[in-house]
Structure formats: C-alpha cells, structure tokens
Write an enzyme that holds these catalytic residues in place. Structure first.
Site, PDB file in Angstrom:
ATOM      1  N   HIS A 120       0.839  -1.205   0.000  1.00  8.58           N
ATOM      2  CA  HIS A 120       0.000   0.000   0.000  1.00  8.58           C
ATOM      3  C   HIS A 120       0.877   1.260   0.000  1.00  8.58           C
ATOM      4  CE1 HIS A 120      -3.133  -2.582   2.332  1.00  8.58           C
ATOM      5  NE2 HIS A 120      -3.639  -2.385   1.132  1.00  8.58           N
TER       6      HIS A 120
ATOM      7  N   LYS B 258     -15.432  -8.055   3.755  1.00  3.66           N
ATOM      8  CA  LYS B 258     -14.355  -8.401   4.699  1.00  3.66           C
ATOM      9  C   LYS B 258     -14.695  -7.926   6.104  1.00  3.66           C
ATOM     10  CE  LYS B 258     -10.699  -7.558   1.243  1.00  3.66           C
ATOM     11  NZ  LYS B 258      -9.626  -6.588   0.905  1.00  3.66           N
TER      12      LYS B 258
ATOM     13  N   ARG C 129      -2.258  -6.482  -8.247  1.00  2.13           N
ATOM     14  CA  ARG C 129      -1.155  -7.409  -8.016  1.00  2.13           C
ATOM     15  C   ARG C 129      -1.142  -8.497  -9.092  1.00  2.13           C
ATOM     16  NH1 ARG C 129      -3.088  -8.043  -2.011  1.00  2.13           N
ATOM     17  NH2 ARG C 129      -4.927  -7.514  -3.201  1.00  2.13           N
TER      18      ARG C 129
ATOM     19  N   SER D  16      -2.782  -7.682   3.223  1.00  2.00           N
ATOM     20  CA  SER D  16      -2.951  -7.508   4.665  1.00  2.00           C
ATOM     21  C   SER D  16      -3.181  -8.872   5.317  1.00  2.00           C
ATOM     22  CB  SER D  16      -4.134  -6.588   4.960  1.00  2.00           C
ATOM     23  OG  SER D  16      -3.911  -5.312   4.413  1.00  2.00           O
TER      24      SER D  16
HETATM   25  P1  ADP Z   1      -9.990  -3.450  -0.458  1.00  2.73           P
HETATM   26  O1  ADP Z   1     -10.741  -4.176   0.621  1.00  2.73           O
HETATM   27  O2  ADP Z   1     -10.673  -2.204  -0.911  1.00  2.73           O
HETATM   28  O3  ADP Z   1      -9.537  -4.309  -1.592  1.00  2.73           O
HETATM   29  P2  ADP Z   1      -7.197  -3.411   0.431  1.00  2.73           P
HETATM   30  O4  ADP Z   1      -6.632  -2.692   1.603  1.00  2.73           O
HETATM   31  O5  ADP Z   1      -7.130  -4.894   0.420  1.00  2.73           O
HETATM   32  O6  ADP Z   1      -8.699  -2.883   0.305  1.00  2.73           O
HETATM   33  O7  ADP Z   1      -6.523  -2.878  -0.902  1.00  2.73           O
HETATM   34  C1  ADP Z   1      -6.640  -1.537  -1.308  1.00  2.73           C
HETATM   35  C2  ADP Z   1      -6.032  -1.389  -2.688  1.00  2.73           C
HETATM   36  O8  ADP Z   1      -4.637  -1.598  -2.637  1.00  2.73           O
HETATM   37  C3  ADP Z   1      -6.565  -2.394  -3.717  1.00  2.73           C
HETATM   38  O9  ADP Z   1      -6.634  -1.750  -4.976  1.00  2.73           O
HETATM   39  C4  ADP Z   1      -5.526  -3.465  -3.717  1.00  2.73           C
HETATM   40  O10 ADP Z   1      -5.489  -4.168  -4.945  1.00  2.73           O
HETATM   41  C5  ADP Z   1      -4.273  -2.644  -3.502  1.00  2.73           C
HETATM   42  N1  ADP Z   1      -3.213  -3.443  -2.888  1.00  2.73           N
HETATM   43  C6  ADP Z   1      -3.299  -4.278  -1.831  1.00  2.73           C
HETATM   44  N2  ADP Z   1      -2.123  -4.852  -1.563  1.00  2.73           N
HETATM   45  C7  ADP Z   1      -1.255  -4.365  -2.492  1.00  2.73           C
HETATM   46  C8  ADP Z   1       0.136  -4.616  -2.780  1.00  2.73           C
HETATM   47  N3  ADP Z   1       0.864  -5.490  -2.077  1.00  2.73           N
HETATM   48  N4  ADP Z   1       0.700  -3.951  -3.808  1.00  2.73           N
HETATM   49  C9  ADP Z   1      -0.038  -3.099  -4.546  1.00  2.73           C
HETATM   50  N5  ADP Z   1      -1.342  -2.843  -4.355  1.00  2.73           N
HETATM   51  C10 ADP Z   1      -1.945  -3.475  -3.339  1.00  2.73           C
END
Ligand code: ADP
Length: 160
Positions: A16, A40, A89, A127
């Site tokens: 992130h 989630k 990803r 996460s």
């Molecule tokens: P959500 O529940 O909205 O998917 P996340 O916190 O899981 O929230 O992810 C937020 C955004 O960040 C999403 O677009 C996700 O694909 C992206 N994201 C999550 N992990 C990574 C990572 N390791 N590298 C790049 N982008 C990521």
C-alpha cells in the site's frame, strides 16, 4: 489534481505504501480513505488503521488520511476528486478491480479509476498474508512499514 486511494488497509502494508508514494509523485494531493468492505470483516478499528497509516506516511507531504463511509464514488464526489487509485497485483485482482471500476463508471462517468501495478516484491503481499505471519510472531519486516511493526506484532501476541 487530487486523487483518492480507497481501501481497507487492515493493516496498511508496504505494498500500500508503495502505491501511495508513487501516487504522491503523480498527484498534488493523495487522500487515503479507510473504507468498510462489506465482503471483509475488519481485524483492526478504523481509528487504529488511520493511526498506523499516519505513522507510516509521515515522510510524505501531500497525503491526507480520512475514514470514509458509503460508496467510494459518493465520497469522491463530496471531496470533489475525480481520480480513484487502485493497485493491481495479479490476475485475481484484475477481475474484481475491473468489476468495481466498471460499476463506478456506470454510476459516475466523471470519475476515472487509475491502476498502478504492484512492485514485484510486493505482488504476493496482502494484509491477510501479513496478519497470518504476524499471528505466529513471524518476520513481517518485508510486509509491514517499519514504523508500526512492533505495534502490529504486539496486537497478535498472547499478552498484548
Ligand atoms: P480493499 O478491501 O478495498 O480491496 P485493500 O486494503 O485490500 O482494500 O486494498 C486496497 C487497494 O490496494 C486495492 O486496490 C488493492 O489491490 C491494492 N493493494 C493491496 N495490496 C497491495 C500490494 N501489495 N501492492 C499493490 N497494491 C496493493
């Protein structure tokens, strides 16, 4: 121009952070919005997630962190932001993200979703993966921003 980066950030990972840093170079201001994902069940409170994002983005001047609710496009409209940032990803992300972006496009065609491809070293990282490793007090140094590692591990320790 401003951009909105919505997500669960439960907790924020180095993946992130990489997206935020790159978005900060592209836009005048990046607003990170901690949203509720109905798919989630969150592990950490929105306040804790906000605090952790603040700590790990302290080095960036043009970031703002907020807690959002409702539809992301409504939030964007309220903030007068026309760009949504999302990270991609693997192919698995693509299908979900495409669905979200297309839905948002149907709801408001003035808002564009911009996808940033994950750095290879973070393309496996989520996460959930970080939480699984942390639950065994494993090494999360490549996953979680340095500033918050101790706190995250403490949350998963038997005697927090
Ligand atoms: P959500 O529940 O909205 O998917 P996340 O916190 O899981 O929230 O992810 C937020 C955004 O960040 C999403 O677009 C996700 O694909 C992206 N994201 C999550 N992990 C990574 C990572 N390791 N590298 C790049 N982008 C990521």
């Amino acid at each position: 121009m401003k951009a909105l980066y919505p997500g669960s950030f439960d907790p924020i990972t180095k993946g992130h952070i990489d997206i935020i840093e790159r978005a900060c170079k592209m836009y005048e201001e990046v607003v990170v919005a901690i949203m509720t994902n109905p798919k989630k069940q969150a592990t950490f409170s929105q306040e804790k997630r906000k605090e952790w994002i603040e700590k790990s983005t302290a080095h960036l001047k043009n970031v703002k962190i907020i807690v959002g609710s409702g539809l992301t496009i409504d939030l964007a409209k309220r903030l007068n932001i026309h760009v949504l940032i999302r990270g991609i990803r693997a192919v698995a992300d693509y299908e979900y993200e495409l669905q979200q972006a297309t839905t948002n496009m149907m709801l408001n065609h003035e808002i564009e979703t911009v996808f940033l491809v994950a750095k290879p070293e973070f393309s496996f990282l989520s996460s959930s993966v970080a939480k699984e490793v942390a639950s065994y007090q494993g090494d999360i140094r490549n996953m979680i921003p340095e500033e918050i590692i101790d706190e995250v591990l403490l949350k998963f320790s038997k005697n927090p």
